[in-house]
Design a protein around this motif. Structure first.
Motif, PDB file in Angstrom:
ATOM      1  N   PHE A 112     -29.029  73.943  15.645  1.00 33.09           N
ATOM      2  CA  PHE A 112     -29.944  74.832  16.347  1.00 33.09           C
ATOM      3  C   PHE A 112     -29.884  76.216  15.717  1.00 33.09           C
ATOM      4  CE2 PHE A 112     -32.585  76.052  19.794  1.00 33.09           C
ATOM      5  CZ  PHE A 112     -32.269  77.368  20.046  1.00 33.09           C
ATOM      6  N   GLU A 113     -31.002  76.751  15.302  1.00 35.70           N
ATOM      7  CA  GLU A 113     -31.027  78.077  14.704  1.00 35.70           C
ATOM      8  C   GLU A 113     -30.962  79.116  15.814  1.00 35.70           C
ATOM      9  OE1 GLU A 113     -34.469  78.231  12.228  1.00 35.70           O
ATOM     10  OE2 GLU A 113     -33.943  76.385  11.210  1.00 35.70           O
ATOM     11  N   THR A 114     -30.017  80.056  15.720  1.00 35.32           N
ATOM     12  CA  THR A 114     -29.701  80.909  16.847  1.00 35.32           C
ATOM     13  C   THR A 114     -30.801  81.874  17.242  1.00 35.32           C
ATOM     14  OG1 THR A 114     -28.554  82.394  15.346  1.00 35.32           O
ATOM     15  CG2 THR A 114     -27.240  80.758  16.473  1.00 35.32           C
ATOM     16  N   GLN A 115     -31.788  82.095  16.469  1.00 37.11           N
ATOM     17  CA  GLN A 115     -33.048  82.725  16.859  1.00 37.11           C
ATOM     18  C   GLN A 115     -33.859  82.939  15.608  1.00 37.11           C
ATOM     19  OE1 GLN A 115     -32.999  85.184  20.105  1.00 37.11           O
ATOM     20  NE2 GLN A 115     -34.971  86.082  19.796  1.00 37.11           N
ATOM     21  N   SER A 231     -25.644  81.762   9.963  1.00 35.79           N
ATOM     22  CA  SER A 231     -26.433  82.237  11.098  1.00 35.79           C
ATOM     23  C   SER A 231     -26.998  81.045  11.861  1.00 35.79           C
ATOM     24  CB  SER A 231     -27.549  83.172  10.620  1.00 35.79           C
ATOM     25  OG  SER A 231     -27.017  84.394  10.152  1.00 35.79           O
ATOM     26  N   LEU A 232     -26.125  80.132  12.241  1.00 36.16           N
ATOM     27  CA  LEU A 232     -26.458  78.932  13.000  1.00 36.16           C
ATOM     28  C   LEU A 232     -25.410  78.740  14.084  1.00 36.16           C
ATOM     29  CD1 LEU A 232     -27.143  76.431  10.046  1.00 36.16           C
ATOM     30  CD2 LEU A 232     -28.859  77.712  11.338  1.00 36.16           C
ATOM     31  N   GLY A 233     -25.776  77.997  15.122  1.00 36.85           N
ATOM     32  CA  GLY A 233     -24.822  77.692  16.183  1.00 36.85           C
ATOM     33  C   GLY A 233     -24.946  76.261  16.633  1.00 36.85           C
ATOM     34  N   PHE A 234     -23.904  75.755  17.294  1.00 33.53           N
ATOM     35  CA  PHE A 234     -23.837  74.386  17.792  1.00 33.53           C
ATOM     36  C   PHE A 234     -23.369  74.407  19.246  1.00 33.53           C
ATOM     37  CE2 PHE A 234     -23.196  74.445  13.273  1.00 33.53           C
ATOM     38  CZ  PHE A 234     -23.853  73.335  12.783  1.00 33.53           C
ATOM     39  N   TYR A 235     -23.608  73.320  19.950  1.00 32.24           N
ATOM     40  CA  TYR A 235     -23.260  73.248  21.367  1.00 32.24           C
ATOM     41  C   TYR A 235     -22.649  71.884  21.690  1.00 32.24           C
ATOM     42  CZ  TYR A 235     -26.293  77.286  21.363  1.00 32.24           C
ATOM     43  OH  TYR A 235     -26.844  78.502  21.065  1.00 32.24           O
ATOM     44  N   ASN A 236     -21.710  71.891  22.629  1.00 31.34           N
ATOM     45  CA  ASN A 236     -21.086  70.649  23.120  1.00 31.34           C
ATOM     46  C   ASN A 236     -20.337  69.880  22.037  1.00 31.34           C
ATOM     47  OD1 ASN A 236     -22.070  71.219  25.631  1.00 31.34           O
ATOM     48  ND2 ASN A 236     -23.208  69.317  25.889  1.00 31.34           N
ATOM     49  N   THR A 237     -19.853  70.567  21.015  1.00 33.21           N
ATOM     50  CA  THR A 237     -19.123  69.869  19.970  1.00 33.21           C
ATOM     51  C   THR A 237     -17.620  69.863  20.199  1.00 33.21           C
ATOM     52  OG1 THR A 237     -18.946  71.851  18.596  1.00 33.21           O
ATOM     53  CG2 THR A 237     -20.888  70.458  18.266  1.00 33.21           C
ATOM     54  N   SER A 238     -17.112  70.776  21.031  1.00 32.75           N
ATOM     55  CA  SER A 238     -15.670  70.854  21.268  1.00 32.75           C
ATOM     56  C   SER A 238     -15.432  71.797  22.434  1.00 32.75           C
ATOM     57  CB  SER A 238     -14.937  71.350  20.024  1.00 32.75           C
ATOM     58  OG  SER A 238     -15.455  72.588  19.600  1.00 32.75           O
ATOM     59  N   SER A 266     -23.004  84.171  13.277  1.00 32.88           N
ATOM     60  CA  SER A 266     -23.749  84.736  14.396  1.00 32.88           C
ATOM     61  C   SER A 266     -23.149  84.247  15.708  1.00 32.88           C
ATOM     62  CB  SER A 266     -25.223  84.339  14.303  1.00 32.88           C
ATOM     63  OG  SER A 266     -25.349  82.932  14.186  1.00 32.88           O
ATOM     64  N   ALA A 267     -23.055  85.138  16.685  1.00 33.40           N
ATOM     65  CA  ALA A 267     -22.432  84.793  17.961  1.00 33.40           C
ATOM     66  C   ALA A 267     -23.321  83.926  18.834  1.00 33.40           C
ATOM     67  CB  ALA A 267     -22.059  86.068  18.724  1.00 33.40           C
ATOM     68  N   GLY A 268     -24.634  83.987  18.606  1.00 31.31           N
ATOM     69  CA  GLY A 268     -25.579  83.257  19.448  1.00 31.31           C
ATOM     70  C   GLY A 268     -26.416  84.208  20.271  1.00 31.31           C
ATOM     71  N   ASN A 269     -27.463  83.701  20.856  1.00 36.00           N
ATOM     72  CA  ASN A 269     -28.411  84.512  21.632  1.00 36.00           C
ATOM     73  C   ASN A 269     -28.572  83.957  23.037  1.00 36.00           C
ATOM     74  OD1 ASN A 269     -29.040  86.077  19.272  1.00 36.00           O
ATOM     75  ND2 ASN A 269     -30.251  84.342  18.571  1.00 36.00           N
ATOM     76  N   ASP A 270     -27.457  83.673  23.694  1.00 37.86           N
ATOM     77  CA  ASP A 270     -27.479  82.909  24.940  1.00 37.86           C
ATOM     78  C   ASP A 270     -27.037  83.680  26.173  1.00 37.86           C
ATOM     79  OD1 ASP A 270     -28.232  80.491  23.568  1.00 37.86           O
ATOM     80  OD2 ASP A 270     -26.185  80.404  22.801  1.00 37.86           O
ATOM     81  N   ALA A 271     -26.890  85.010  26.074  1.00 35.26           N
ATOM     82  CA  ALA A 271     -26.358  85.759  27.215  1.00 35.26           C
ATOM     83  C   ALA A 271     -27.251  85.663  28.446  1.00 35.26           C
ATOM     84  CB  ALA A 271     -26.169  87.231  26.831  1.00 35.26           C
ATOM     85  N   ARG A 272     -28.548  85.461  28.252  1.00 34.90           N
ATOM     86  CA  ARG A 272     -29.463  85.377  29.402  1.00 34.90           C
ATOM     87  C   ARG A 272     -29.817  83.949  29.780  1.00 34.90           C
ATOM     88  NH1 ARG A 272     -34.331  89.573  28.373  1.00 34.90           N
ATOM     89  NH2 ARG A 272     -34.642  88.181  26.598  1.00 34.90           N
ATOM     90  N   THR A 273     -29.331  82.987  29.006  1.00 40.62           N
ATOM     91  CA  THR A 273     -29.678  81.586  29.278  1.00 40.62           C
ATOM     92  C   THR A 273     -28.424  80.740  29.465  1.00 40.62           C
ATOM     93  OG1 THR A 273     -29.847  81.209  26.885  1.00 40.62           O
ATOM     94  CG2 THR A 273     -31.893  81.689  28.078  1.00 40.62           C
ATOM     95  N   HIS A 274     -27.343  81.360  29.919  1.00 45.17           N
ATOM     96  CA  HIS A 274     -26.054  80.673  30.095  1.00 45.17           C
ATOM     97  C   HIS A 274     -25.496  80.972  31.482  1.00 45.17           C
ATOM     98  CE1 HIS A 274     -21.609  81.250  30.124  1.00 45.17           C
ATOM     99  NE2 HIS A 274     -21.618  80.036  29.589  1.00 45.17           N
ATOM    100  N   TRP A 275     -24.829  79.961  32.027  1.00 48.19           N
ATOM    101  CA  TRP A 275     -24.029  80.165  33.243  1.00 48.19           C
ATOM    102  C   TRP A 275     -22.630  79.654  32.963  1.00 48.19           C
ATOM    103  CZ3 TRP A 275     -20.665  78.061  36.573  1.00 48.19           C
ATOM    104  CH2 TRP A 275     -20.444  78.719  37.788  1.00 48.19           C
TER     105      TRP A 275
END
Length: 756
Positions: A112-115, A231-238, A266-275
């Protein structure tokens, strides 16, 4: 396969159920005894006749699993860490999953490209004060930067415009199914690196997914790379604490960094789409509450858009709770829960893809339900809602993408270059094990030749994808200016210059801004290599866990919480390992940046237990081994204040030659043959233990998530012995690090001698 939420929603949206993440075998580098692989999902369940899937064999059933794939008409594309990457149609994939030789079949998806909202003149160069460095003549020459990205489209046009360098064919590595130029994301990222450090050599690596990254790792190490920018990120891998096993992004990053490479991400762009927070079920109905009394969290799918939900709960390495994602159009209507195949020992993750075929937004509500009803435990839960807008209860903390959990990685947040403010979507730490996660913050909303002029915040090349390459370029400038400092010294210099420019956040290191905004400050003149580091003391002491305000250790009288470490910038060369001896006894081994006598992480040192040495004068010797095999020694004499108290140690490391015999303290023992190592409680803990990691000479050898915390946990009720013959005769050091549920960390050390 499609799932629907009733007639009304069925007309609007289909929900594609994701499959169970993988579990693979032991690490090939000794860093972890067991490993987990999930994957980032951008298109986990395809709609075409042929799909790329990952097939995990049952233990001991490798050949039979190959047969199952062949019988179903599948084609094995590659094998990574004992797991198959397979091309197959969906119906055949289900037949493969039904084979008793197969543990799991997972959708293989692109990274997933972080933005990727990207858009001439790279305002971030001036914002980082790199313009002055370039005017003096520093260009990053002599440094090689690998750009790991999702595509390098339009590269020839960038070369013609003078915005990116010509890169020979042998420095272009393609693992992308759509071809090397499938996207332009890597091109605009490289443009920012080249704007900052035009003299640096580039290696371009195109990947689609985490297995591509794992495949590229050996090539990166062989190419003698100095810096990586991804400048890429991954999710649910560990889990997100750096312990991910073979095939995971964390493992790939660790393998590269072990060779002395600086990895910028890149740290990611998820501060507003994460709980993120603890599973809460006040009414006992088995459903999580996002806020008091609110079990259904609203979010919006953009018109004709896609949203991917990633759920992760903190029960690694083996979950005893199964959580499902549930969805409803109205909280008053019973939700539809997306059930998935939960294999024994499956990772604690779930994921769902939502597609909105209409040209208008759609609002849904997400619920998380414990399978089987209420649960006794309250594991931490993280939900990422990629692509969603207007998430009802966003939590910015702990919103980091993976592999930001890897210790030593340089996580980069983002601020808008036009107003100097942190952008609201920039992901924040801490990591799940309490480290800050974000190391530094750099510019975004910048102009590029490839994509045009940015006129203000919210336009141009945006997000942390744009911020990270400025940091990679800045590290290249410093590497050219102070080559004697080595990679760790260069990183420390970058962090110090950022902090000196003024921290926009809380004083000191913090999980939002890290060390502060990227700022290189005044450039050293050419020919003056930024200070006489050879004259600087190698052994230093600080009163602060971030190692700030260091002073020479020699001659100091120490008391209280004290931090002793090797100053990597005073070491000429790339450090592979530091061994600390106090009065001739090996007491600590460090193989990652920090190099602390008490142990620690790149961004935080652990205090030394002065009472362990006793009051009076002591001599510490740091034996530093460089990556080229060179060994040097530095000594310093210090005095322990007689009044200094011991640091509370709730645990001690104990050992026995027989599982039935009474264990004894491991510190100071002489060991041979097979032994049994565990932790024994000594004092009350401030919070419950989540898990314990065991390290021998700075290499992870064990993990246990339940008392009595064995270095090698029981298998089928039997605790295996640790074979000391795997170690060379002589002194060794074991460190156990207990991670508590409140985010704090407790350590216990033992020095011992092996005689076989």
């Amino acid at each position: 396969m499609k799932w629907f939420l009733g007639a009304a929603v069925a007309a609007v949206i289909g929900i594609a159920a994701a499959v169970t993440p993988l579990v693979v075998g032991a690490s090939d580098d000794g860093l972890a005894p067991a490993s987990r692989v999930g994957r980032v999902v951008a298109d986990a369940v395809g709609t075409g006749a042929d799909e790329r899937l990952v097939v995990e064999p049952m233990p001991g059933q490798f050949d039979a699993a190959v047969g199952a794939v062949n019988d179903a008409g599948g084609s094995i594309v590659r094998i990574v860490a004992g797991v198959f990457d397979v091309l197959v149609d969906r119906e055949s994939a289900e037949a493969i999953a039904a084979s008793p030789a197969v543990r799991a079949v997972n959708g293989l998806a692109p990274a997933f490209e972080t933005q990727v909202d990207a858009s001439l003149i790279s305002e971030g160069v001036a914002a980082a004060d790199a313009t002055g460095w370039r005017s003096v003549g520093w260009t990053g020459a002599g440094t090689t930067i690998a750009v790991v990205d999702s595509g390098f489209g339009g590269w020839a046009a960038g070369v013609a415009a003078g915005e990116v360098p010509a890169v020979p064919a042998d420095r272009r590595v393609n693992h992308c199914d759509a071809g090397f130029e499938g996207t332009r994301h890597g091109t605009v990222t490289s443009e920012l690196i080249h704007d900052t450090a035009p003299g640096a050599d580039l290696v371009l690596v195109c990947i689609d997914d985490h297995l591509d990254l794992a495949t590229a790792v050996d090539d990166l190490v062989a190419r003698d790379i100095d810096i990586v920018n991804m400048s890429l990120g991954f999710y649910n891998t560990s889990r997100g604490d750096g312990s991910g096993g073979p095939g995971t992004p964390e493992h790939s990053v660790r393998r590269v960094m072990q060779s002395g490479v600086l990895w910028v991400n890149s740290a990611g762009n998820d501060a507003r789409t994460h709980w993120g927070g603890a599973f809460t079920d006040a009414d006992g109905n088995g459903r999580h509450e996002w806020a008091a009394g609110d079990e259904a969290m609203a979010f919006t799918l953009p018109a004709s858009g896609r949203v991917v939900l990633f759920l992760r709960w903190d029960q690694w390495p083996v979950a005893d709770v199964d959580l499902d994602i549930c969805l409803t159009e109205d909280p008053a209507i019973p939700p539809m829960c997306i059930e998935r195949r939960q294999a024994p020992g499956a990772d604690p993750v779930d994921q769902v893809i939502l597609d909105n075929p209409y040209d208008r937004p759609v609002t849904l509500h997400a619920l998380v339900e414990a399978v089987g009803g209420p649960i006794a435990s309250a594991p931490r839960v993280d939900l990422f809602t990629l692509g969603a807008v207007d998430l009802e209860h966003p939590v910015a903390a702990t919103s980091l993408a993976e592999p930001l959990g890897a210790p030593g990685i340089i996580g980069v947040g983002a601020y808008c270059v036009h107003d100097g403010q942190l952008v609201p979507y920039s992901s924040q730490g801490p990591t799940i094990d309490g480290r800050v996660g974000v190391s530094i913050v750099a510019s975004e909303s910048v102009s590029t030749t490839t994509l045009g002029q940015a006129s203000g915040c919210g336009v141009g090349y945006r997000g942390t994808s744009a911020s990270a390459p400025y940091v990679a370029g800045a590290l290249a400038l410093l590497s050219e200016a102070i080559p004697e400092a080595g990679p760790n010294g260069v990183l420390a210099e970058l962090q110090a210059r950022a902090a000196a420019a003024g921290d926009p956040g809380a004083p000191g290191l913090d999980p939002v801004y890290g060390h502060g905004y990227l700022n290189l400050g005044t450039a050293p003149p050419r020919g003056d290599q930024a200070g006489d580091t050879e004259a600087d003391p190698v052994l230093a002491v600080s009163d602060h866990p971030d190692r700030s305000e260091p002073r020479p250790l020699s001659g100091q009288t120490l008391s209280g919480e004290t931090y002793v470490f090797v100053r990597p910038e005073a070491v000429s060369g790339n450090i592979a390992m530091v061994r600390f001896f106090v009065d001739g006894m090996l007491v600590q081994v460090e193989k990652q940046a920090g190099y602390d006598l008490g142990g620690g992480m790149p961004d935080r040192a652990y205090p030394i237990d002065l009472a362990r040495f006793g009051p009076g004068e002591h001599t510490v010797m740091a034996e530093t081994t460089l990556t080229d095999g060179t060994v040097s020694q530095a000594e310093a004499t210090f005095t322990v204040d007689a009044a200094t108290p011991a640091i509370p140690r709730p645990f001690e490391v104990v050992v026995s030659a027989d599982p039935a015999s009474e264990p004894v303290p491991m510190n100071g023992t002489v060991l041979s043959g097979g032994v049994y190592v565990s932790l024994r409680p000594v004092d009350p803990l401030p919070a419950a233990v989540d898990h314990v990691l065991f390290y021998i000479d700075a290499e992870q050898v064990g993990y246990d998530g339940a008392a009595p915390y064995e270095m090698l946990p029981a298998s089928n009720g039997v605790v295996p012995p640790f074979d000391t013959a795997t170690l060379a005769n002589g002194q060794h050091m074991l460190q156990a690090i207990a991670f508590l549920v409140d985010g704090s960390i407790v350590t216990a050390n033992a020095s011992y001698t092996v005689e076989n």
